[in-house]
Design a protein around this motif. Structure first.
Motif, PDB file in Angstrom:
ATOM      1  N   ALA A 116      14.131  56.118  52.460  1.00 23.97           N
ATOM      2  CA  ALA A 116      13.129  56.051  53.521  1.00 23.97           C
ATOM      3  C   ALA A 116      12.923  54.627  54.030  1.00 23.97           C
ATOM      4  CB  ALA A 116      11.808  56.637  53.030  1.00 23.97           C
ATOM      5  N   HIS A 117      13.394  53.630  53.275  1.00 23.08           N
ATOM      6  CA  HIS A 117      13.259  52.239  53.712  1.00 23.08           C
ATOM      7  C   HIS A 117      14.154  52.028  54.933  1.00 23.08           C
ATOM      8  CE1 HIS A 117      13.378  47.915  53.811  1.00 23.08           C
ATOM      9  NE2 HIS A 117      12.396  47.878  52.914  1.00 23.08           N
ATOM     10  N   PRO A 118      13.647  51.441  55.996  1.00 16.40           N
ATOM     11  CA  PRO A 118      14.434  51.323  57.229  1.00 16.40           C
ATOM     12  C   PRO A 118      15.685  50.453  57.115  1.00 16.40           C
ATOM     13  CG  PRO A 118      12.369  50.099  57.398  1.00 16.40           C
ATOM     14  CD  PRO A 118      12.305  50.885  56.126  1.00 16.40           C
ATOM     15  N   ASP A 119      15.763  49.581  56.118  1.00 18.50           N
ATOM     16  CA  ASP A 119      16.933  48.716  55.975  1.00 18.50           C
ATOM     17  C   ASP A 119      18.020  49.304  55.079  1.00 18.50           C
ATOM     18  OD1 ASP A 119      15.910  46.776  57.663  1.00 18.50           O
ATOM     19  OD2 ASP A 119      14.918  45.696  56.030  1.00 18.50           O
ATOM     20  N   ILE A 120      17.805  50.503  54.560  1.00 23.13           N
ATOM     21  CA  ILE A 120      18.799  51.120  53.682  1.00 23.13           C
ATOM     22  C   ILE A 120      19.645  52.095  54.483  1.00 23.13           C
ATOM     23  CG2 ILE A 120      19.165  52.548  51.619  1.00 23.13           C
ATOM     24  CD1 ILE A 120      18.063  49.678  51.134  1.00 23.13           C
ATOM     25  N   ALA A 121      20.957  51.846  54.507  1.00 26.08           N
ATOM     26  CA  ALA A 121      21.888  52.735  55.205  1.00 26.08           C
ATOM     27  C   ALA A 121      22.246  53.929  54.329  1.00 26.08           C
ATOM     28  CB  ALA A 121      23.152  51.973  55.603  1.00 26.08           C
ATOM     29  N   ARG A 122      22.479  53.660  53.030  1.00 28.79           N
ATOM     30  CA  ARG A 122      22.809  54.746  52.110  1.00 28.79           C
ATOM     31  C   ARG A 122      22.789  54.218  50.690  1.00 28.79           C
ATOM     32  NH1 ARG A 122      28.146  54.479  50.267  1.00 28.79           N
ATOM     33  NH2 ARG A 122      29.468  53.097  51.482  1.00 28.79           N
ATOM     34  N   LEU A 123      22.788  55.140  49.751  1.00 27.61           N
ATOM     35  CA  LEU A 123      22.940  54.788  48.341  1.00 27.61           C
ATOM     36  C   LEU A 123      24.429  54.705  48.039  1.00 27.61           C
ATOM     37  CD1 LEU A 123      20.265  57.201  46.861  1.00 27.61           C
ATOM     38  CD2 LEU A 123      20.055  54.741  47.155  1.00 27.61           C
ATOM     39  N   ASP A 124      24.769  54.017  46.956  1.00 26.57           N
ATOM     40  CA  ASP A 124      26.159  53.806  46.587  1.00 26.57           C
ATOM     41  C   ASP A 124      26.264  53.880  45.070  1.00 26.57           C
ATOM     42  OD1 ASP A 124      28.875  52.707  47.642  1.00 26.57           O
ATOM     43  OD2 ASP A 124      28.401  51.417  45.929  1.00 26.57           O
TER      44      ASP A 124
END
Length: 111
Positions: free
Chosen positions: A17-25
């Motif tokens: 939900a954080h706007p700077d996170i594109a995806r988990l890895d």
């Protein structure tokens, strides 16, 4: 108290939900993961046992300085789990969201 897979999914949702996170890895060698029922892994979140830290591995969007973003993500995790140590691995930085951004945690079965 919810079990570890449920807590890991809650952490993943909050981090995504954080706007700077594109995806988990999965981080180096795919080791940052939580195991879920059905031999499925939730990549990007590992909740440690005992006093081990919660580990995150994320792909971020270009913008916020990484030290500041690490602090913000630590606060997000502590908002879900309470006072826990958090380690963040920045796996990559992208300039715009990619198609993988819609896949929380990159669920996939183990080989």
């Amino acid at each position: 108290m919810p079990d570890v897979p449920d807590r890991a999914a809650d952490v993943a949702a909050a981090v995504l939900a954080h706007p700077d996170i594109a995806r988990l890895d999965g981080g180096p060698f795919g080791t940052v993961a939580s195991y879920r029922p059905g031999r499925r892994r939730l990549l990007g979140v590992r909740i440690g046992a005992g006093d081990e830290p919660v580990e995150l591995a994320v792909v971020v969007r270009l913008g916020t300085p990484l030290p500041q973003l690490a602090e913000e993500l630590g606060a997000v995790v502590r908002g879900v789990l309470g006072p826990v140590p958090v380690e963040v691995t920045f796996s990559d930085v992208v300039s715009a969201p990619g198609p993988a951004a819609a896949r929380p945690g990159g669920d996939r079965p183990d080989p």
